[in-house]
Design a protein around this motif. Structure first.
Motif, PDB file in Angstrom:
ATOM      1  N   MET A  52       0.855  -1.193   0.000  1.00  0.00           N
ATOM      2  CA  MET A  52       0.000   0.000   0.000  1.00  0.00           C
ATOM      3  C   MET A  52       0.885   1.234   0.000  1.00  0.00           C
ATOM      4  O   MET A  52       1.979   1.227   0.562  1.00  0.00           O
ATOM      5  CB  MET A  52      -0.905   0.014   1.237  1.00  0.00           C
ATOM      6  CG  MET A  52      -1.906  -1.127   1.298  1.00  0.00           C
ATOM      7  SD  MET A  52      -3.272  -0.959   0.140  1.00  0.00           S
ATOM      8  CE  MET A  52      -4.188   0.392   0.880  1.00  0.00           C
ATOM      9  N   ALA A  53       0.377   2.292  -0.636  1.00  0.00           N
ATOM     10  CA  ALA A  53       1.129   3.538  -0.780  1.00  0.00           C
ATOM     11  C   ALA A  53       0.340   4.699  -0.198  1.00  0.00           C
ATOM     12  O   ALA A  53      -0.873   4.786  -0.383  1.00  0.00           O
ATOM     13  CB  ALA A  53       1.411   3.799  -2.263  1.00  0.00           C
ATOM     14  N   LEU A  54       1.048   5.584   0.494  1.00  0.00           N
ATOM     15  CA  LEU A  54       0.431   6.811   1.001  1.00  0.00           C
ATOM     16  C   LEU A  54       0.529   7.848  -0.112  1.00  0.00           C
ATOM     17  O   LEU A  54       1.592   8.386  -0.393  1.00  0.00           O
ATOM     18  CB  LEU A  54       1.148   7.298   2.267  1.00  0.00           C
ATOM     19  CG  LEU A  54       0.582   8.554   2.912  1.00  0.00           C
ATOM     20  CD1 LEU A  54      -0.875   8.347   3.333  1.00  0.00           C
ATOM     21  CD2 LEU A  54       1.433   8.963   4.107  1.00  0.00           C
TER      22      LEU A  54
ATOM     23  N   VAL B  44      -3.671   1.446  -3.257  1.00  0.00           N
ATOM     24  CA  VAL B  44      -2.800   0.546  -3.988  1.00  0.00           C
ATOM     25  C   VAL B  44      -2.101   1.369  -5.079  1.00  0.00           C
ATOM     26  O   VAL B  44      -2.699   2.257  -5.650  1.00  0.00           O
ATOM     27  CB  VAL B  44      -3.638  -0.615  -4.580  1.00  0.00           C
ATOM     28  CG1 VAL B  44      -2.766  -1.659  -5.210  1.00  0.00           C
ATOM     29  CG2 VAL B  44      -4.502  -1.243  -3.492  1.00  0.00           C
ATOM     30  N   PRO B  45      -0.810   1.103  -5.372  1.00  0.00           N
ATOM     31  CA  PRO B  45      -0.097   1.883  -6.388  1.00  0.00           C
ATOM     32  C   PRO B  45      -0.758   1.777  -7.765  1.00  0.00           C
ATOM     33  O   PRO B  45      -1.329   0.749  -8.108  1.00  0.00           O
ATOM     34  CB  PRO B  45       1.297   1.236  -6.436  1.00  0.00           C
ATOM     35  CG  PRO B  45       1.412   0.406  -5.215  1.00  0.00           C
ATOM     36  CD  PRO B  45       0.035   0.057  -4.778  1.00  0.00           C
ATOM     37  N   GLY B  46      -0.654   2.853  -8.527  1.00  0.00           N
ATOM     38  CA  GLY B  46      -1.206   2.832  -9.883  1.00  0.00           C
ATOM     39  C   GLY B  46      -1.192   4.205 -10.510  1.00  0.00           C
ATOM     40  O   GLY B  46      -0.657   5.158  -9.948  1.00  0.00           O
ATOM     41  N   GLY B  47      -1.792   4.302 -11.676  1.00  0.00           N
ATOM     42  CA  GLY B  47      -1.843   5.580 -12.369  1.00  0.00           C
ATOM     43  C   GLY B  47      -2.502   5.459 -13.729  1.00  0.00           C
ATOM     44  O   GLY B  47      -3.110   4.446 -14.066  1.00  0.00           O
ATOM     45  N   THR B  48      -2.322   6.496 -14.523  1.00  0.00           N
ATOM     46  CA  THR B  48      -2.984   6.627 -15.813  1.00  0.00           C
ATOM     47  C   THR B  48      -2.254   5.865 -16.913  1.00  0.00           C
ATOM     48  O   THR B  48      -1.029   5.858 -16.964  1.00  0.00           O
ATOM     49  CB  THR B  48      -3.061   8.126 -16.190  1.00  0.00           C
ATOM     50  OG1 THR B  48      -3.689   8.841 -15.123  1.00  0.00           O
ATOM     51  CG2 THR B  48      -3.859   8.344 -17.459  1.00  0.00           C
ATOM     52  N   VAL B  49      -3.036   5.269 -17.789  1.00  0.00           N
ATOM     53  CA  VAL B  49      -2.495   4.628 -18.984  1.00  0.00           C
ATOM     54  C   VAL B  49      -2.185   5.731 -19.990  1.00  0.00           C
ATOM     55  O   VAL B  49      -3.030   6.591 -20.269  1.00  0.00           O
ATOM     56  CB  VAL B  49      -3.499   3.618 -19.586  1.00  0.00           C
ATOM     57  CG1 VAL B  49      -2.943   2.988 -20.857  1.00  0.00           C
ATOM     58  CG2 VAL B  49      -3.889   2.560 -18.564  1.00  0.00           C
ATOM     59  N   GLU B  50      -0.974   5.729 -20.535  1.00  0.00           N
ATOM     60  CA  GLU B  50      -0.541   6.736 -21.504  1.00  0.00           C
ATOM     61  C   GLU B  50      -1.008   6.354 -22.911  1.00  0.00           C
ATOM     62  O   GLU B  50      -1.275   5.179 -23.178  1.00  0.00           O
ATOM     63  CB  GLU B  50       0.986   6.857 -21.481  1.00  0.00           C
ATOM     64  CG  GLU B  50       1.556   7.287 -20.142  1.00  0.00           C
ATOM     65  CD  GLU B  50       1.150   8.681 -19.726  1.00  0.00           C
ATOM     66  OE1 GLU B  50       0.865   9.517 -20.615  1.00  0.00           O
ATOM     67  OE2 GLU B  50       1.098   8.947 -18.512  1.00  0.00           O
TER      68      GLU B  50
END
Length: 162
Positions: free
Chosen positions: A35-37, A47-53
């Motif tokens: 887990m990420a703050l 949970v870590p993640g982000g946008t699809v480029e």
């Protein structure tokens, strides 16, 4: 924020965007999840993640995001699910509105050194399901975390000989 998204935001300002995102449900051998703050969520755990480029596959995006945010190289082991809806609508502190549809992958660390990037992610920890659900987190995380741990338990059961 990616260059693509920054250019789009210049044109539309803070208006609502629907964005494809990915989430890395990374497990260790003891069944604890990473887990990420997240600073960009207002100092909430997720949970870590982000946008699809543009032109990037979701699987490649989840690997990239884990390395950028957490410093770990991950291997994708399976698809947990795709999620969206009202719980996945967010307004960032700068006023940018997004509604994201996220693809969540079950993953394991294959290399690297766990080190939060200090920009998007301030801290990280390995947690059990009970510990995860006790953290301060966005509502969408509470919806997906049980599915992540269920995936991990099922993936371990499939590896255990009868």
């Amino acid at each position: 924020m990616s260059d693509f998204l920054a250019r789009l935001r210049k044109q539309i300002g803070n208006e609502l965007l629907i964005l494809p995102t990915v989430t890395a449900s990374v497990f260790d051998d003891q069944g604890r999840m990473l887990m990420a703050l997240h600073r960009d969520f207002g100092d909430l755990w997720a949970v870590p993640g982000g946008t699809v480029e543009p032109d990037e596959s979701p699987a490649a995006a989840v690997v990239r995001e884990a390395e950028e945010e957490m410093g770990v190289l991950i291997g994708v082991r399976g698809l947990i699910g795709a999620y969206g809806g009202p719980l996945f609508r967010t307004t960032y502190p700068n006023g940018d509105q997004i509604c994201f549809v996220t693809t969540i992958y079950g993953c394991e660390v294959e290399g690297g050194t766990l080190r939060p990037d200090g920009v998007e992610v301030a801290d990280a920890r390995w947690v059990t399901e009970t510990e995860a659900l006790a953290l301060r987190m966005p509502a969408w995380s509470r919806q997906v975390i049980p599915d992540c741990y269920a995936w991990w338990r099922a993936s371990r059961a499939a590896l255990t000989p009868e």
